[in-house]
Design an enzyme around this catalytic site. Structure first.
Site, PDB file in Angstrom:
ATOM      1  CB  SER A  35       5.482   5.513   7.158  1.00 41.91           C
ATOM      2  OG  SER A  35       5.124   5.190   5.820  1.00 41.91           O
ATOM      3  CG  ASP A  45      -2.879   0.481  10.249  1.00 41.12           C
ATOM      4  OD1 ASP A  45      -1.794   0.057   9.812  1.00 41.12           O
ATOM      5  OD2 ASP A  45      -3.995   0.076   9.844  1.00 41.12           O
ATOM      6  CB  THR A  95       6.677  -0.761   0.169  1.00 40.81           C
ATOM      7  OG1 THR A  95       7.258  -0.943   1.467  1.00 40.81           O
ATOM      8  CG2 THR A  95       7.470  -1.551  -0.848  1.00 40.81           C
ATOM      9  CB  SER A 147      -0.872  -0.007   1.259  1.00 42.21           C
ATOM     10  OG  SER A 147      -0.116   0.431   2.368  1.00 42.21           O
ATOM     11  NE  ARG A 148      -0.120   5.463  -4.599  1.00 42.22           N
ATOM     12  CZ  ARG A 148       0.937   5.545  -5.389  1.00 42.22           C
ATOM     13  NH1 ARG A 148       2.110   5.799  -4.849  1.00 42.22           N
ATOM     14  NH2 ARG A 148       0.850   5.324  -6.692  1.00 42.22           N
ATOM     15  CB  ALA A 149       2.679   6.687   3.250  1.00 43.11           C
ATOM     16  CB  ILE A 150      -1.039   3.632   6.474  1.00 35.27           C
ATOM     17  CG1 ILE A 150      -1.372   2.723   5.289  1.00 35.27           C
ATOM     18  CG2 ILE A 150      -2.227   3.777   7.423  1.00 35.27           C
ATOM     19  CD1 ILE A 150      -1.666   1.298   5.661  1.00 35.27           C
TER      20      ILE A 150
HETATM   21  O1  LIG Z   1       4.237   2.450   7.680  1.00 37.20           O
HETATM   22  P1  LIG Z   1       2.818   2.734   7.327  1.00 37.20           P
HETATM   23  O2  LIG Z   1       2.723   3.849   6.312  1.00 37.20           O
HETATM   24  O3  LIG Z   1       1.893   2.930   8.492  1.00 37.20           O
HETATM   25  O4  LIG Z   1       2.265   1.352   6.664  1.00 37.20           O
HETATM   26  C1  LIG Z   1       2.169   1.140   5.351  1.00 37.20           C
HETATM   27  C2  LIG Z   1       3.302   0.334   4.786  1.00 37.20           C
HETATM   28  O5  LIG Z   1       3.471  -0.940   5.431  1.00 37.20           O
HETATM   29  C3  LIG Z   1       3.446  -1.999   4.435  1.00 37.20           C
HETATM   30  O6  LIG Z   1       4.769  -2.169   3.967  1.00 37.20           O
HETATM   31  P2  LIG Z   1       5.306  -3.356   2.985  1.00 37.20           P
HETATM   32  O7  LIG Z   1       4.536  -3.218   1.708  1.00 37.20           O
HETATM   33  O8  LIG Z   1       5.040  -4.674   3.609  1.00 37.20           O
HETATM   34  O9  LIG Z   1       6.757  -3.070   2.781  1.00 37.20           O
HETATM   35  C4  LIG Z   1       2.473  -1.402   3.432  1.00 37.20           C
HETATM   36  O10 LIG Z   1       2.503  -2.005   2.176  1.00 37.20           O
HETATM   37  C5  LIG Z   1       2.899   0.035   3.375  1.00 37.20           C
HETATM   38  O11 LIG Z   1       3.967   0.223   2.513  1.00 37.20           O
HETATM   39  O1  LIG Z   2      -1.039  -2.862   4.015  1.00 38.94           O
HETATM   40  C1  LIG Z   2      -1.214  -2.451   5.167  1.00 38.94           C
HETATM   41  C2  LIG Z   2      -0.156  -2.210   6.062  1.00 38.94           C
HETATM   42  C3  LIG Z   2      -0.418  -1.731   7.275  1.00 38.94           C
HETATM   43  N1  LIG Z   2      -1.698  -1.507   7.622  1.00 38.94           N
HETATM   44  C4  LIG Z   2      -2.722  -1.747   6.782  1.00 38.94           C
HETATM   45  O2  LIG Z   2      -3.880  -1.534   7.132  1.00 38.94           O
HETATM   46  N2  LIG Z   2      -2.480  -2.231   5.562  1.00 38.94           N
END
Ligand SMILES: O=P(O)(O)OC[C@H]1O[C@H](OP(=O)(O)O)[C@H](O)[C@@H]1O
Ligand SMILES: O=c1cc[nH]c(=O)[nH]1
Length: 503
Positions: free
Chosen positions: A199, A256, A203, A194-197
């Site tokens: 942070s 979250d 990724t 996903s995009r930033a939640i």
């Molecule tokens: O850190 P925050 O923005 O709360 O969470 C969102 C991030 O955590 C996960 O990381 P990954 O894709 O497993 O690397 C999600 O895909 C997203 O990139």
């Molecule tokens: O992909 C994600 C990562 C963290 N939290 C969510 O809700 N979804």
């Protein structure tokens, strides 16, 4: 009322339906009302905007609708006020702390996906989850509903591995290394992010600096069958479509909710058909999970949820007490990840976490003997095999495989903070670091963020550089500097922590 479609050259982030003032009076529609558009068997819901930019008998549609439904210019449709969605009742049930039945959860998710719920109701739902939570039955129902209201991927190349972090820790570019390491060992890993939640860079935001992340399910299937991996944005796909909609509400509130996080992550893994999943739970001060007890409880829920979905889940509880690596922000993180893949070397925290997680996946996938995964992952990284695989991922997704770290544009407005005294770095405040990077413009401004020169435990002398803020505009840089001044993101203490006088 019959109306003629007019596609407007506008994106509003919603399904906006523009109705002429007189027509609106006729059918008793008001701004923000929900309107039903019937075209043949298809019924689409949208948010009303009233304007005479469209003629009587015409309705204007924002282009967002075309991403999900096909309407043609001049098509004649029927419009009518849509009643209050039944799921509103269930959202209020959750607000009052009651348990939701499977069918009630399915109703909420279906109304979210059908755009029958507007941002205001979705935020109310997300807030109710933050306050009253969900039990395991509700989470399982939510996960399946989120996955089954979207497309599912059917990949032949087995076994299918997956990795997903619950996020929360700044600089968490880890999986951009994990995925190519695991794929270079011959395993299949169709990673969606996903995009930033909460942070400053999700990724998907980081990978988008290196290559295209918005691909169709067919393209993803072709790429994964061919090279065994991808690094794409889940939100671009009709994959658990409710997820990206609820994530928008989470991002606005920077929350979250635990149950929604479990369902959000596992619904995407379920939709990808992943069989062996590693979940990363960064734990420590200033991230989503602060104690080992909480982390273990969440781990058990991920494993239990996986069992109910027929997926084998393992969980790595990782150190989240300070940022991962030295950079925070999409372009800066992409630069650091690419540099580490190219040279096989990089910041200790990043390399240790990436090879640790990749090592577990190599053992789960049966290509490394128990206890040898991390060593094998290190070899794959240091040999350049992981970089070769990353080049394939970048190229197959439509990017330039020859991209160099130094070519990646970063904000040209910078400001460096230096150490006010000599001593030791005793604490780095994750939330402050994220706040500074977001104030500087991340993740929307790809080149915004910050670069850390020190980590906890390191000795500094007065005047040593601590971190540099990068921004794409002076205004944003000033905001970030003010934020940094107010929050003291890096604490430096001498060995004499405090002198207590005979006052
Ligand atoms: O850190 P925050 O923005 O709360 O969470 C969102 C991030 O955590 C996960 O990381 P990954 O894709 O497993 O690397 C999600 O895909 C997203 O990139
Ligand atoms: O992909 C994600 C990562 C963290 N939290 C969510 O809700 N979804």
């Amino acid at each position: 009322m019959k109306a003629k479609i007019r596609i407007l050259d506008v994106y509003t982030g919603r399904f906006t339906v523009v109705i002429n003032e007189n027509d609106a009076k006729k059918v008793k529609l008001h701004p923000e009302d929900l309107v039903k558009i019937e075209s043949g068997k298809k019924t689409v819901y949208g948010d009303v905007v009233i304007s005479n930019m469209v003629e009587e008998g015409e309705i204007g549609l924002s282009k967002d609708i075309l991403q999900v439904h096909s309407f043609s210019q001049g098509e004649i449709v029927n419009i009518a006020p849509a009643g209050t969605p039944e799921s509103i009742r269930y959202i209020k049930k959750k607000m009052h702390g009651e348990k939701l039945r499977k069918v009630e959860i399915e109703s909420i998710i279906k109304d979210i996906v059908d755009r029958k719920l507007r941002e205001i109701e979705i935020s109310a739902f997300v807030t109710a989850l933050e306050i009253n939570g969900l039990d395991m039955d509700e989470i399982a129902a939510l996960t399946v509903a989120m996955a089954e209201t979207g497309d599912m991927l059917d990949i032949d190349r087995k076994p299918i591995m997956d990795v997903h972090s619950i996020g929360g820790v700044p600089g968490n570019k880890t999986n951009i290394l994990v995925v190519p390491i695991v794929a270079a060992a011959g395993l299949t890993i169709p990673k969606t992010s996903s995009r930033a939640i909460t942070s400053a860079a999700g990724t998907a935001d980081v990978v988008e600096v290196l290559t295209n992340v918005s691909l169709s399910l067919d393209e993803i299937k072709r790429i994964v069958e061919k090279i065994g991996a991808c690094l794409v944005w889940g939100g671009a796909l009709n994959l658990a479509p409710a997820d990206d909609i609820t994530i928008k509400a989470e991002r606005a509130l920077s929350i979250d909710p635990r149950g929604l996080m479990l369902a959000s992550i596992m619904s995407k893994k379920y939709a990808m058909g992943s069989q062996y999943i590693l979940i990363d739970i960064p734990t420590g001060k200033g991230v989503k999970v602060e104690t080992m007890e909480e982390a273990r409880s969440l781990a058990r829920d991920f494993i239990e949820l996986g069992k109910r979905l027929g997926q084998y889940v393992e969980v790595a509880i990782t150190y989240g007490g300070q940022p991962v690596g030295h950079t925070v922000g999409p372009a800066l993180e992409a630069k650091e990840a690419l540099q580490t893949l190219m040279t096989g070397k990089g910041p200790g925290s990043l390399v240790e976490k990436a090879t640790g997680l990749a090592g577990i996946l190599l053992e789960m996938g049966g290509v490394a003997p128990a206890g040898m995964g991390k060593k094998m992952a290190k070899e794959i990284l240091e040999s350049g095999k992981a970089y070769q695989k990353m080049r394939e991922i970048i190229e197959e997704q439509g990017g330039n495989p020859d991209i160099k770290p130094e070519e990646i544009p970063i904000g040209d407005k910078t400001y460096t903070f230096t150490a006010p005294t000599s001593g030791y770095v005793t604490f780095i405040d994750n939330k402050a670091i994220t706040g500074i990077a977001r104030a500087a413009g991340a993740p929307e401004d790809k080149g915004a963020g910050l670069e850390l020169y020190v980590k906890v435990g390191e000795k500094v002398k007065e005047g040593d550089p601590l971190f540099t803020i990068y921004a794409e505009s002076e205004a944003r840089l000033d905001q970030a500097i003010i934020y940094a001044r107010r929050t003291e993101p890096i604490r430096i203490e001498g060995m004499v922590l405090q002198r207590i006088g005979n006052i």
